[in-house]
Design an enzyme around this catalytic site. Sequence first.
Site, mmCIF file in Angstrom:
data_model
loop_
_atom_site.group_PDB
_atom_site.id
_atom_site.type_symbol
_atom_site.label_atom_id
_atom_site.label_comp_id
_atom_site.label_asym_id
_atom_site.label_seq_id
_atom_site.Cartn_x
_atom_site.Cartn_y
_atom_site.Cartn_z
ATOM 1 N N ASP A 1 0.843 -1.197 0.000
ATOM 2 C CA ASP A 1 0.000 0.000 0.000
ATOM 3 C C ASP A 1 0.883 1.254 0.000
ATOM 4 O OD1 ASP A 1 -3.228 0.499 0.935
ATOM 5 O OD2 ASP A 1 -1.838 2.192 1.115
ATOM 6 N N ASN B 1 -12.874 -3.312 2.594
ATOM 7 C CA ASN B 1 -13.906 -2.281 2.669
ATOM 8 C C ASN B 1 -14.822 -2.426 1.456
ATOM 9 O OD1 ASN B 1 -12.742 -1.178 5.012
ATOM 10 N ND2 ASN B 1 -11.338 0.075 3.810
ATOM 11 N N GLY C 1 -15.697 2.990 3.740
ATOM 12 C CA GLY C 1 -14.356 3.536 3.550
ATOM 13 C C GLY C 1 -13.666 3.078 2.285
ATOM 14 N N THR D 1 -12.302 3.467 -1.124
ATOM 15 C CA THR D 1 -11.968 4.623 -1.964
ATOM 16 C C THR D 1 -11.546 4.214 -3.362
ATOM 17 O OG1 THR D 1 -9.686 4.618 -1.130
ATOM 18 C CG2 THR D 1 -11.274 6.032 0.011
ATOM 19 N N HIS E 1 -10.225 -5.243 -3.395
ATOM 20 C CA HIS E 1 -8.901 -5.470 -2.810
ATOM 21 C C HIS E 1 -9.051 -5.882 -1.362
ATOM 22 C CE1 HIS E 1 -9.976 -1.201 -2.383
ATOM 23 N NE2 HIS E 1 -9.327 -1.222 -1.232
HETATM 24 P P1 5GP Z 1 -9.727 1.478 0.395
HETATM 25 O O1 5GP Z 1 -9.813 2.783 1.123
HETATM 26 O O2 5GP Z 1 -10.434 1.551 -0.956
HETATM 27 O O3 5GP Z 1 -10.162 0.288 1.197
HETATM 28 O O4 5GP Z 1 -8.197 1.237 0.131
HETATM 29 C C1 5GP Z 1 -7.521 1.774 -0.953
HETATM 30 C C2 5GP Z 1 -6.055 1.706 -0.618
HETATM 31 O O5 5GP Z 1 -5.319 1.873 -1.806
HETATM 32 C C3 5GP Z 1 -5.587 2.769 0.363
HETATM 33 O O6 5GP Z 1 -5.027 2.162 1.513
HETATM 34 C C4 5GP Z 1 -4.566 3.573 -0.435
HETATM 35 O O7 5GP Z 1 -3.462 3.974 0.351
HETATM 36 C C5 5GP Z 1 -4.157 2.593 -1.527
HETATM 37 N N1 5GP Z 1 -3.767 3.207 -2.787
HETATM 38 C C6 5GP Z 1 -4.438 4.164 -3.484
HETATM 39 N N2 5GP Z 1 -3.787 4.468 -4.613
HETATM 40 C C7 5GP Z 1 -2.676 3.684 -4.636
HETATM 41 C C8 5GP Z 1 -1.612 3.553 -5.564
HETATM 42 O O8 5GP Z 1 -1.546 4.213 -6.607
HETATM 43 N N3 5GP Z 1 -0.634 2.644 -5.271
HETATM 44 C C9 5GP Z 1 -0.674 1.888 -4.115
HETATM 45 N N4 5GP Z 1 0.341 1.015 -3.924
HETATM 46 N N5 5GP Z 1 -1.677 1.988 -3.225
HETATM 47 C C10 5GP Z 1 -2.657 2.886 -3.475
#
Ligand code: 5GP
Length: 111
Positions: free
Chosen positions: A30, A84, A90, A92, A97
Amino acid sequence: MSDCIFCKIANHEIPSTVVYEDDVVIAFDDLNPQAPVHTLVVPKAHYENIVDGVPAETLAAMANAVAEVARAKGLDQGFRVITNTGAAAGQTVMHLHWHVLGGRDLGEGLV
Ligand code: 5GP
Ligand code: ZN
Protein backbone atom coordinates in the site's frame (compact mmCIF):
# COMPACT_ATOMS: atom_id res chain seq x y z
CA MET A 1 -11.70 -0.40 -16.76
CA SER A 2 -9.47 2.11 -18.48
CA ASP A 3 -9.33 4.72 -15.71
CA CYS A 4 -9.07 2.31 -12.76
CA ILE A 5 -5.81 2.69 -10.84
CA PHE A 6 -5.71 -0.94 -9.66
CA CYS A 7 -6.34 -2.21 -13.23
CA LYS A 8 -3.34 -0.10 -14.27
CA ILE A 9 -1.20 -1.51 -11.45
CA ALA A 10 -2.30 -5.06 -12.37
CA ASN A 11 -1.26 -4.36 -15.98
CA HIS A 12 2.07 -2.87 -14.82
CA GLU A 13 1.13 0.46 -16.42
CA ILE A 14 1.68 2.08 -12.99
CA PRO A 15 4.62 0.89 -10.87
CA SER A 16 4.11 -0.77 -7.51
CA THR A 17 6.15 -2.83 -5.07
CA VAL A 18 4.96 -6.30 -6.00
CA VAL A 19 4.98 -8.89 -3.20
CA TYR A 20 3.31 -11.76 -5.07
CA GLU A 21 1.82 -12.25 -8.54
CA ASP A 22 0.23 -15.03 -10.55
CA ASP A 23 -2.14 -15.18 -13.53
CA VAL A 24 -5.18 -14.16 -11.47
CA VAL A 25 -3.91 -11.97 -8.64
CA ILE A 26 -1.34 -9.29 -7.86
CA ALA A 27 -0.28 -8.30 -4.33
CA PHE A 28 1.59 -5.04 -3.76
CA ASP A 29 2.46 -2.75 -0.87
CA ASP A 30 0.00 0.00 0.00
CA LEU A 31 1.18 3.52 -0.87
CA ASN A 32 0.02 4.84 2.51
CA PRO A 33 0.69 2.01 4.96
CA GLN A 34 -1.40 1.77 8.15
CA ALA A 35 0.90 -0.86 9.73
CA PRO A 36 4.53 -2.01 9.28
CA VAL A 37 3.17 -4.53 6.77
CA HIS A 38 0.28 -3.29 4.63
CA THR A 39 -0.09 -5.18 1.38
CA LEU A 40 -3.08 -5.19 -0.98
CA VAL A 41 -4.29 -8.41 -2.62
CA VAL A 42 -6.04 -7.53 -5.88
CA PRO A 43 -7.61 -9.67 -8.62
CA LYS A 44 -6.29 -8.73 -12.05
CA ALA A 45 -9.82 -8.70 -13.48
CA HIS A 46 -11.96 -5.75 -12.46
CA TYR A 47 -14.65 -6.39 -9.81
CA GLU A 48 -16.00 -3.46 -7.86
CA ASN A 49 -16.08 -5.27 -4.52
CA ILE A 50 -16.58 -8.66 -2.89
CA VAL A 51 -20.30 -8.77 -3.80
CA ASP A 52 -19.73 -8.07 -7.51
CA GLY A 53 -20.12 -11.67 -8.74
CA VAL A 54 -16.52 -12.64 -8.09
CA PRO A 55 -15.87 -16.24 -9.29
CA ALA A 56 -15.01 -18.80 -6.60
CA GLU A 57 -11.72 -19.52 -8.38
CA THR A 58 -10.74 -15.87 -8.07
CA LEU A 59 -11.58 -15.81 -4.36
CA ALA A 60 -9.51 -18.97 -3.90
CA ALA A 61 -6.59 -17.37 -5.76
CA MET A 62 -6.88 -14.30 -3.50
CA ALA A 63 -6.85 -16.52 -0.39
CA ASN A 64 -3.75 -18.28 -1.69
CA ALA A 65 -2.13 -14.89 -2.32
CA VAL A 66 -2.84 -13.86 1.29
CA ALA A 67 -0.89 -16.92 2.43
CA GLU A 68 1.94 -16.05 0.04
CA VAL A 69 2.06 -12.48 1.36
CA ALA A 70 2.05 -13.68 4.98
CA ARG A 71 4.94 -16.03 4.20
CA ALA A 72 6.91 -13.44 2.21
CA LYS A 73 6.47 -10.80 4.91
CA GLY A 74 7.13 -13.16 7.83
CA LEU A 75 3.74 -12.55 9.45
CA ASP A 76 3.99 -15.63 11.66
CA GLN A 77 2.77 -13.63 14.70
CA GLY A 78 -0.59 -13.03 13.01
CA PHE A 79 -2.19 -10.54 10.68
CA ARG A 80 -5.55 -9.04 9.70
CA VAL A 81 -7.40 -9.12 6.36
CA ILE A 82 -9.94 -6.36 5.64
CA THR A 83 -12.02 -5.57 2.57
CA ASN A 84 -13.91 -2.28 2.67
CA THR A 85 -17.10 -2.63 0.65
CA GLY A 86 -18.78 0.57 -0.47
CA ALA A 87 -18.05 4.23 0.21
CA ALA A 88 -19.77 4.15 3.63
CA ALA A 89 -17.30 1.44 4.69
CA GLY A 90 -14.36 3.54 3.55
CA GLN A 91 -13.78 2.01 0.12
CA THR A 92 -11.97 4.62 -1.96
CA VAL A 93 -10.67 2.49 -4.84
CA MET A 94 -13.62 0.77 -6.51
CA HIS A 95 -11.65 -2.32 -7.57
CA LEU A 96 -11.87 -5.26 -5.17
CA HIS A 97 -8.90 -5.47 -2.81
CA TRP A 98 -8.05 -7.13 0.47
CA HIS A 99 -5.83 -5.26 2.91
CA VAL A 100 -3.30 -7.54 4.65
CA LEU A 101 -2.11 -5.77 7.79
CA GLY A 102 0.51 -6.92 10.27
CA GLY A 103 3.99 -6.50 11.67
CA ARG A 104 2.81 -5.09 14.99
CA ASP A 105 0.24 -5.89 17.69
CA LEU A 106 -2.99 -4.80 16.00
CA GLY A 107 -5.00 -4.72 19.22
CA GLU A 108 -8.74 -5.25 19.37
CA GLY A 109 -10.17 -2.11 17.76
CA LEU A 110 -12.43 -2.74 14.75
CA VAL A 111 -12.43 -6.52 15.24
P1 5GP B 1 -9.73 1.48 0.40
O1 5GP B 1 -9.81 2.78 1.12
O2 5GP B 1 -10.43 1.55 -0.96
O3 5GP B 1 -10.16 0.29 1.20
O4 5GP B 1 -8.20 1.24 0.13
C1 5GP B 1 -7.52 1.77 -0.95
C2 5GP B 1 -6.05 1.71 -0.62
O5 5GP B 1 -5.32 1.87 -1.81
C3 5GP B 1 -5.59 2.77 0.36
O6 5GP B 1 -5.03 2.16 1.51
C4 5GP B 1 -4.57 3.57 -0.43
O7 5GP B 1 -3.46 3.97 0.35
C5 5GP B 1 -4.16 2.59 -1.53
N1 5GP B 1 -3.77 3.21 -2.79
C6 5GP B 1 -4.44 4.16 -3.48
N2 5GP B 1 -3.79 4.47 -4.61
C7 5GP B 1 -2.68 3.68 -4.64
C8 5GP B 1 -1.61 3.55 -5.56
O8 5GP B 1 -1.55 4.21 -6.61
N3 5GP B 1 -0.63 2.64 -5.27
C9 5GP B 1 -0.67 1.89 -4.12
N4 5GP B 1 0.34 1.01 -3.92
N5 5GP B 1 -1.68 1.99 -3.22
C10 5GP B 1 -2.66 2.89 -3.48
ZN1 ZN C 1 -10.03 -2.01 -11.94
